[in-house]
Design a protein around this motif. Structure first.
Motif, short mmCIF file in Angstrom:
data_model
loop_
_atom_site.label_atom_id
_atom_site.label_comp_id
_atom_site.label_asym_id
_atom_site.label_seq_id
_atom_site.Cartn_x
_atom_site.Cartn_y
_atom_site.Cartn_z
N VAL A 102 0.96 -1.33 -0.08
CA VAL A 102 0.04 0.05 -0.06
C VAL A 102 1.01 1.29 0.13
N THR A 103 0.67 1.96 -0.76
CA THR A 103 1.47 3.25 -1.10
C THR A 103 0.65 4.66 -0.75
N TYR A 104 1.07 5.44 0.09
CA TYR A 104 0.38 6.58 0.59
C TYR A 104 0.98 7.62 -0.20
N ALA A 105 0.29 8.28 -1.18
CA ALA A 105 0.69 9.49 -2.02
C ALA A 105 0.77 10.75 -1.25
N ASP A 106 -0.22 11.06 -0.57
CA ASP A 106 -0.40 12.40 0.21
C ASP A 106 -0.27 12.27 1.81
N ALA A 107 0.69 11.82 2.12
CA ALA A 107 0.88 11.66 3.68
C ALA A 107 0.87 13.02 4.43
N LEU A 164 10.60 4.94 2.11
CA LEU A 164 9.99 6.17 1.90
C LEU A 164 10.29 6.10 0.39
N GLU A 165 9.52 6.69 -0.56
CA GLU A 165 9.67 6.80 -1.89
C GLU A 165 10.72 8.29 -2.18
N ASP A 166 11.47 8.42 -3.25
CA ASP A 166 12.39 9.40 -3.57
C ASP A 166 13.10 9.92 -2.35
N ALA A 171 6.76 2.66 13.93
CA ALA A 171 7.41 3.51 12.97
C ALA A 171 6.77 4.96 12.77
N LEU A 172 7.72 5.77 12.91
CA LEU A 172 7.07 7.43 12.83
C LEU A 172 7.68 7.85 11.38
N VAL A 173 6.75 8.35 10.62
CA VAL A 173 6.97 8.91 9.35
C VAL A 173 6.82 10.32 9.55
N ALA A 174 7.84 11.41 9.49
CA ALA A 174 7.69 12.53 9.45
C ALA A 174 7.98 13.34 8.26
N GLY A 175 7.15 14.08 7.80
CA GLY A 175 7.14 14.89 6.60
C GLY A 175 5.92 14.42 5.68
N THR A 176 5.90 15.07 4.41
CA THR A 176 4.80 14.83 3.54
C THR A 176 5.07 13.97 2.53
N GLY A 177 6.18 13.37 2.44
CA GLY A 177 6.31 12.48 1.21
C GLY A 177 5.77 11.43 1.04
N GLN A 178 5.78 10.74 -0.16
CA GLN A 178 5.16 9.30 -0.35
C GLN A 178 5.90 8.23 0.30
N TYR A 179 5.16 7.19 0.82
CA TYR A 179 5.86 6.05 1.30
C TYR A 179 4.96 4.82 1.05
N PRO A 231 13.91 12.10 12.37
CA PRO A 231 14.22 11.75 11.06
C PRO A 231 13.04 11.39 10.02
N PRO A 232 13.20 11.42 8.80
CA PRO A 232 12.16 11.37 8.04
C PRO A 232 11.49 9.87 8.30
N LEU A 233 12.06 8.74 8.99
CA LEU A 233 11.57 7.45 9.30
C LEU A 233 12.34 7.19 10.51
N ALA A 234 11.79 7.05 11.49
CA ALA A 234 12.25 6.71 12.87
C ALA A 234 11.42 5.16 13.27
N VAL A 235 12.25 4.26 13.66
CA VAL A 235 11.71 3.09 14.07
C VAL A 235 11.99 3.10 15.79
#
Length: 311
Positions: A29-34, A51-53, A67-75, A143-147
């Motif tokens: 599952v990809t979330y395009a507008d996080a 994290l994409e890109d 996991a903590l995903v910080a930011g509005t990028g696609q994942y 960070p953008p991705l924290a576990v």
């Protein structure tokens, strides 16, 4: 009020969209507008998140991990990093790889989606819409991705959240929001306890004198603080306190206070109809002109112009 509580409160990280996902492999599952902040927790099974890109490597989550995903990028969340993209969520709708929308949501129960058991991974995903300039300071902790590995404290909170997420009873949204607050704070604290890349001001919270001063500045930012008064309340001499605060935080006490006041003022200007004079008074300036000068120095525009541009 302690500093982390103040940031969470002012960033309005108190309402989140929470969903339970039950997926049998292979799945992706990809979330395009996080949103600004997402919490993903695996209750049973395993998952990978990438994290994409981004140059950040995919990470594997076992049962109990968050996991903590910080930011509005696609994942993308999947059973394995090599699994091709199955669906993309964009604007609240599900799209197939060919770009066509699909209405097949797999609604298994309230707030619960997927293809069901057995052999499935069970996850919780909470999407937080943080607010304003204050949220930048909160996100700077991550960070953008924290576990956050599984632990007894986060595990107990996740178990309770898992019990409640699929129920549909009066007051259920209030229950879920408060449980999510608990999960978020525990995850943030667990990450910060192990991270070596935290902002200087957060590391300084552990110092008795400087931590107390930061608490005072956040509890009452409009007070006409002096270095001498902060030092006295922190139980230190003025010179020793000023030197230690600057060494640990990276800037002098009143410079930190001014920056924090400008952050609060920016959110007030964007989100309220208060006059510039009223905003100035709320963040500790009796002179609206002095406030305007300080704000323009910090933000590059006068309060009135900044308000128009921000809106």
């Amino acid at each position: 009020m302690d500093v982390l509580t103040d940031l969470l409160h002012r960033a309005r990280a108190s309402t989140a969209l929470v969903r339970q996902l039950i997926q049998r492999p292979p799945w992706s599952v990809t979330y395009a507008d996080a949103p600004a902040l997402t919490v993903v927790a695996v209750l049973d099974g395993h998952a990978s998140i990438r994290l994409e890109d981004s140059e950040t490597a995919p990470v594997r989550l076992a049962a109990g991990d968050s996991a903590l995903v910080a930011g509005t990028g696609q994942y993308t969340i999947a059973d394995d990093p090599g699994t091709p993209r199955h669906v993309t969520i964009r604007g609240g709708r599900k799209y197939l790889p060919d770009g066509k929308p699909t209405e097949g949501h797999g609604n298994l129960a309230p707030r619960t989606y997927g293809d069901g058991l057995p052999g499935a991974t069970i996850m919780l995903r909470a999407a937080y819409e943080l607010h304003g300039d204050v949220s930048d300071r909160l996100l700077a902790l991550l960070p953008p991705l924290a576990v956050v590995p599984a632990g007894p404290r986060t595990g107990a909170a996740l178990d309770l959240l898992a019990t409640e997420v699929s129920r549909d009873e009066p007051g259920q949204d209030a229950v879920l929001n408060r449980l999510l607050d608990l999960v978020l704070v525990l995850a943030l604290r667990a990450w910060c306890a192990e991270s070596a890349t935290l902002p200087a001001w957060y590391r300084a919270l552990g110092d008795p004198a400087v931590g107390e001063a930061l608490r005072l500045l956040h509890t009452d930012p409009a007070h006409r603080w002096t270095v001498a008064e902060l030092a006295a309340k922190a139980g230190s001499s003025r010179a020793a306190f000023a030197a230690r605060f600057t060494a640990l935080v990276g800037e002098p006490p009143l410079t930190y206070l001014t920056a924090w006041r400008m952050t609060l003022a920016a959110d007030l200007l964007r989100d309220t109809e208060k006059t510039v004079a009223a905003v100035a008074a709320e963040v500790g300036y009796t002179d609206a002109f002095a406030f305007s000068v300080a704000f323009k120095r910090a933000r590059g525009a006068s309060p009135s112009i900044w308000r128009r541009q921000a809106r």
